[in-house]
Design a protein around this motif. Sequence first.
Motif, PDB file in Angstrom:
ATOM      1  N   PHE A 278       6.214 -74.013  24.706  1.00 32.87           N
ATOM      2  CA  PHE A 278       6.510 -73.471  23.453  1.00 32.87           C
ATOM      3  C   PHE A 278       5.408 -72.289  23.056  1.00 32.87           C
ATOM      4  O   PHE A 278       5.793 -71.477  22.398  1.00 32.87           O
ATOM      5  N   SER A 279       4.287 -72.846  22.988  1.00 34.80           N
ATOM      6  CA  SER A 279       3.297 -72.154  22.355  1.00 34.80           C
ATOM      7  C   SER A 279       3.016 -70.815  23.155  1.00 34.80           C
ATOM      8  O   SER A 279       2.594 -70.050  22.539  1.00 34.80           O
ATOM      9  N   THR A 280       3.778 -70.259  24.218  1.00 32.55           N
ATOM     10  CA  THR A 280       3.689 -69.335  24.799  1.00 32.55           C
ATOM     11  C   THR A 280       4.726 -68.016  24.531  1.00 32.55           C
ATOM     12  O   THR A 280       4.721 -67.075  24.880  1.00 32.55           O
ATOM     13  N   TYR A 281       5.685 -68.598  23.713  1.00 36.64           N
ATOM     14  CA  TYR A 281       6.729 -67.943  23.308  1.00 36.64           C
ATOM     15  C   TYR A 281       6.666 -67.389  22.122  1.00 36.64           C
ATOM     16  O   TYR A 281       6.288 -67.903  21.009  1.00 36.64           O
ATOM     17  N   THR A 282       6.931 -65.948  21.909  1.00 37.12           N
ATOM     18  CA  THR A 282       7.309 -65.440  20.718  1.00 37.12           C
ATOM     19  C   THR A 282       8.629 -65.904  20.199  1.00 37.12           C
ATOM     20  O   THR A 282       9.680 -66.067  21.028  1.00 37.12           O
ATOM     21  N   MET A 283       8.615 -66.348  18.750  1.00 38.62           N
ATOM     22  CA  MET A 283       9.707 -66.990  18.185  1.00 38.62           C
ATOM     23  C   MET A 283      10.260 -66.282  16.980  1.00 38.62           C
ATOM     24  O   MET A 283       9.315 -65.295  16.404  1.00 38.62           O
ATOM     25  N   GLY A 284      11.579 -65.926  16.882  1.00 41.78           N
ATOM     26  CA  GLY A 284      12.063 -65.193  15.653  1.00 41.78           C
ATOM     27  C   GLY A 284      13.423 -65.654  15.195  1.00 41.78           C
ATOM     28  O   GLY A 284      13.697 -66.837  15.541  1.00 41.78           O
ATOM     29  N   TRP A 285      13.771 -64.896  14.113  1.00 41.80           N
ATOM     30  CA  TRP A 285      14.971 -65.305  13.560  1.00 41.80           C
ATOM     31  C   TRP A 285      16.061 -63.925  13.514  1.00 41.80           C
ATOM     32  O   TRP A 285      15.153 -62.823  13.225  1.00 41.80           O
ATOM     33  N   PHE A 286      17.038 -63.953  13.699  1.00 44.97           N
ATOM     34  CA  PHE A 286      18.103 -62.922  13.396  1.00 44.97           C
ATOM     35  C   PHE A 286      19.220 -63.403  12.651  1.00 44.97           C
ATOM     36  O   PHE A 286      19.116 -64.582  12.473  1.00 44.97           O
ATOM     37  N   ARG A 287      20.038 -62.628  12.170  1.00 42.11           N
ATOM     38  CA  ARG A 287      21.261 -63.061  11.261  1.00 42.11           C
ATOM     39  C   ARG A 287      22.249 -61.974  11.564  1.00 42.11           C
ATOM     40  O   ARG A 287      22.111 -60.685  12.022  1.00 42.11           O
ATOM     41  N   GLN A 288      23.440 -62.502  11.356  1.00 37.60           N
ATOM     42  CA  GLN A 288      24.732 -62.014  11.530  1.00 37.60           C
ATOM     43  C   GLN A 288      25.601 -62.262  10.362  1.00 37.60           C
ATOM     44  O   GLN A 288      26.071 -62.998  10.255  1.00 37.60           O
ATOM     45  N   ALA A 289      26.140 -61.028   9.687  1.00 30.88           N
ATOM     46  CA  ALA A 289      27.181 -61.158   8.433  1.00 30.88           C
ATOM     47  C   ALA A 289      28.215 -60.788   9.182  1.00 30.88           C
ATOM     48  O   ALA A 289      28.511 -60.197  10.012  1.00 30.88           O
ATOM     49  N   PRO A 290      29.415 -61.284   8.379  1.00 28.83           N
ATOM     50  CA  PRO A 290      30.718 -61.101   8.925  1.00 28.83           C
ATOM     51  C   PRO A 290      31.144 -59.437   8.986  1.00 28.83           C
ATOM     52  O   PRO A 290      30.764 -58.882   8.160  1.00 28.83           O
ATOM     53  N   GLY A 291      31.363 -59.230  10.184  1.00 27.51           N
ATOM     54  CA  GLY A 291      31.800 -57.886  10.355  1.00 27.51           C
ATOM     55  C   GLY A 291      30.736 -56.932  10.878  1.00 27.51           C
ATOM     56  O   GLY A 291      31.060 -55.564  10.928  1.00 27.51           O
ATOM     57  N   LYS A 292      29.404 -57.361  10.982  1.00 26.70           N
ATOM     58  CA  LYS A 292      28.388 -56.754  11.139  1.00 26.70           C
ATOM     59  C   LYS A 292      27.568 -57.007  12.658  1.00 26.70           C
ATOM     60  O   LYS A 292      28.072 -58.098  12.914  1.00 26.70           O
ATOM     61  N   GLU A 293      26.967 -56.431  13.208  1.00 30.58           N
ATOM     62  CA  GLU A 293      26.003 -56.656  14.272  1.00 30.58           C
ATOM     63  C   GLU A 293      24.864 -57.777  13.937  1.00 30.58           C
ATOM     64  O   GLU A 293      24.368 -57.675  12.838  1.00 30.58           O
ATOM     65  N   ARG A 294      24.570 -58.314  14.930  1.00 27.29           N
ATOM     66  CA  ARG A 294      23.438 -59.206  14.667  1.00 27.29           C
ATOM     67  C   ARG A 294      22.175 -58.388  14.666  1.00 27.29           C
ATOM     68  O   ARG A 294      21.815 -57.400  15.257  1.00 27.29           O
TER      69      ARG A 294
END
Length: 125
Positions: free
Chosen positions: A29-45
């Motif tokens: 795990f410690s070698t991975y870059t981690m992140g967050w994305f989001r997707q609203a209705p009708g929109k791209e992630r």
Amino acid sequence: QVQLVESGGGLVQAGGSLRLSCVASLNGFSTYTMGWFRQAPGKEREFVAAISWSAGNTYYADSVKGRFTISRDNTKNTVYLQMNSLKPEDTAVYYCAARNTPVGSELMYVKPDYWGQGTQVTVSS
């Protein structure tokens, strides 16, 4: 089997705060870059935030800079997203993501290796 499990989503009023968590069953795990994305209705992630493996570098979408903070605890295989001053336009399903790279900024431009199942965040006006 790799799993990213998000929690902490919910309904909050505008101006409020939430903290999302993502527990990763990832070898190394410690070698991975981690992140967050989001997707609203009708929109791209869309990209929200990323943190390099050492937590030395963080990256944010312009729309959340100064309001959201990404962090990680490599001893717990967990990444967090503290969201403050929430706005109705932050309403979306939020996804945890992982990419096996030491280059934290890659998540802004390159598809992650793994995704979580998502957690709903709803901000009421």
